[in-house]
Design an enzyme around this catalytic site. Structure first.
Site, PDB file in Angstrom:
ATOM      1  N   TYR A   1     -67.528  85.752  31.792  1.00 59.24           N
ATOM      2  CA  TYR A   1     -66.057  85.828  31.335  1.00 59.24           C
ATOM      3  C   TYR A   1     -66.384  84.289  30.899  1.00 59.24           C
ATOM      4  CZ  TYR A   1     -63.138  89.605  32.797  1.00 59.24           C
ATOM      5  OH  TYR A   1     -62.379  90.463  33.361  1.00 59.24           O
TER       6      TYR A   1
ATOM      7  N   LEU B   1     -50.631  96.823  29.109  1.00 57.66           N
ATOM      8  CA  LEU B   1     -50.523  96.464  28.162  1.00 57.66           C
ATOM      9  C   LEU B   1     -51.622  96.926  26.888  1.00 57.66           C
ATOM     10  CD1 LEU B   1     -48.522  93.527  28.534  1.00 57.66           C
ATOM     11  CD2 LEU B   1     -47.426  95.901  28.359  1.00 57.66           C
TER      12      LEU B   1
ATOM     13  N   ARG C   1     -53.719  95.437  25.710  1.00 56.09           N
ATOM     14  CA  ARG C   1     -54.766  94.700  25.157  1.00 56.09           C
ATOM     15  C   ARG C   1     -54.083  94.000  24.075  1.00 56.09           C
ATOM     16  NH1 ARG C   1     -58.223  97.839  27.053  1.00 56.09           N
ATOM     17  NH2 ARG C   1     -60.364  97.022  28.016  1.00 56.09           N
ATOM     18  N   GLY C   2     -52.222  94.041  24.385  1.00 59.41           N
ATOM     19  CA  GLY C   2     -51.494  93.828  23.628  1.00 59.41           C
ATOM     20  C   GLY C   2     -50.758  94.761  22.784  1.00 59.41           C
TER      21      GLY C   2
ATOM     22  N   GLY D   1     -45.633  95.214  21.984  1.00 58.85           N
ATOM     23  CA  GLY D   1     -44.489  95.157  21.536  1.00 58.85           C
ATOM     24  C   GLY D   1     -44.345  93.076  20.617  1.00 58.85           C
TER      25      GLY D   1
END
Length: 331
Positions: A56, A207, A209-210, A214
């Protein structure tokens, strides 16, 4: 913060973990000071499982985590590290290396970057097709005996590979994508195998990756954001997927919760052996995620969520096809 045992042989961990990948450019630029503050806020809230990978940001994420932990007792947290994914100077992906000597080499560099004398859970990021999993796990087991690693984990591997690995050394957990719109482990034998063998699931991408947070706005995508190539975020797919989010929002409103909280609570409700990894890059999002712990979803709530986001309803794969072809968990 409640805690559970990470599998039959693993350590006791908080019921939520913090995934740190997004703090090192995978989703575009991140604020270093806010990232460190978010890690420390997670620890203050009782989240003691921090997940990172040596690739990363080509080591940046490990150094960031090491900096965030510099003022803390080593016993305050459990560090989970993935290794083996290769990068080139242009930041492109270049395969995997899980040979025994490579395992020890990657580990040495991770210990240095993290500023620690041991890693709590060490795992190959993916299956190296050229190296038997028995050889890779055996090399990590040597590092367990030497005191540099406490527990062994796996990532994105299939049921057969899990069994072969567990025959060499106890496996604490399998890290794999699992969310309302990524439920493959329910049908391909992976979840059943882990439960049979007493191996926990640390679920990333809860989630997506967003996408099902929401908060997703297509304008968020920035240069270097790997979602630019993700099938679920492409035109034609993303619009359909956001319709699912709006259906989920109606359920969330009835529960006096946010979409993200409902999505996280759904993963928590799938079993005491599943630990969601929250990919929060800011304290605001971290606090929202922690709020999911206050939700207790009943049968009626789970049925409403299933109706809003039916199994298999997402448009697009979770990775581009070329990457899926290399995932042992997808075979």
């Amino acid at each position: 913060m409640d805690k559970i045992n990470l599998g039959r042989t693993g350590p006791s961990v908080s019921v939520l973990g913090l995934g740190c990948m997004g703090m090192s450019g995978m989703y575009g630029p991140a604020d270093r000071a806010e990232s460190i503050a978010t890690i420390r806020a997670a620890l203050d809230a009782g989240i003691d499982l921090l997940d990172t990978g040596d690739f990363y940001g080509m080591g940046h994420n490990e150094m960031l985590v090491g900096e965030a932990l510099a003022s803390r007792s080593r016993e305050d947290c459990l560090i989970s590290v993935k290794f083996g994914a290769l990068r080139d100077p242009a930041h492109q992906w270049n395969g995997y290396d899980a040979r025994p000597n490579a395992v020890k080499n990657f580990l040495a560099y991770s210990l240095q970057r993290l500023r620690v004398d041991h890693i709590d859970i060490y795992r190959p990021a993916r299956l190296d097709p050229d190296v038997p999993i028995e050889d890779t796990v055996g090399a990590i087991a040597d590092m367990v005996k030497a005191g540099y690693v406490r527990h062994i984990g796996l990532s994105e591997v299939g049921a057969d590979t899990i069994r072969r690995a567990a025959a060499v050394h106890p496996i604490a957990d399998l890290q794999i994508e699992y969310s309302l719109i990524s439920r493959g482990i329910e049908d391909n034998g992976i979840l059943a195998t882990c439960r049979e063998l007493g191996i926990a699931i640390t679920a990333y991408g809860v989630l997506s990756r967003g996408l099902i947070s929401g908060h997703w706005d297509p304008a968020q995508k920035a240069q270097g954001d790997f979602r630019n190539a993700s099938p679920r975020f492409q035109q034609g797919n993303v619009e359909a997927n956001l319709q699912l989010v709006e259906a989920l929002r109606k359920v969330a409103q009835g529960l006096d919760a946010t979409v993200a909280q409902v999505a996280i609570a759904w993963v928590l409700a799938q079993g005491k052996d599943i630990v969601p990894l929250i990919g929060a890059r800011k304290r605001e999002r971290l606090q929202e995620a922690i709020g999911a712990l206050a939700l207790r979803l009943g049968d009626a709530d789970l049925a409403a969520i299933e109706q809003a986001v039916p199994k298999g309803s997402a448009q697009g794969g979770r990775y581009p096809q070329a990457q899926l072809a290399h995932l042992d968990s997808e075979r």
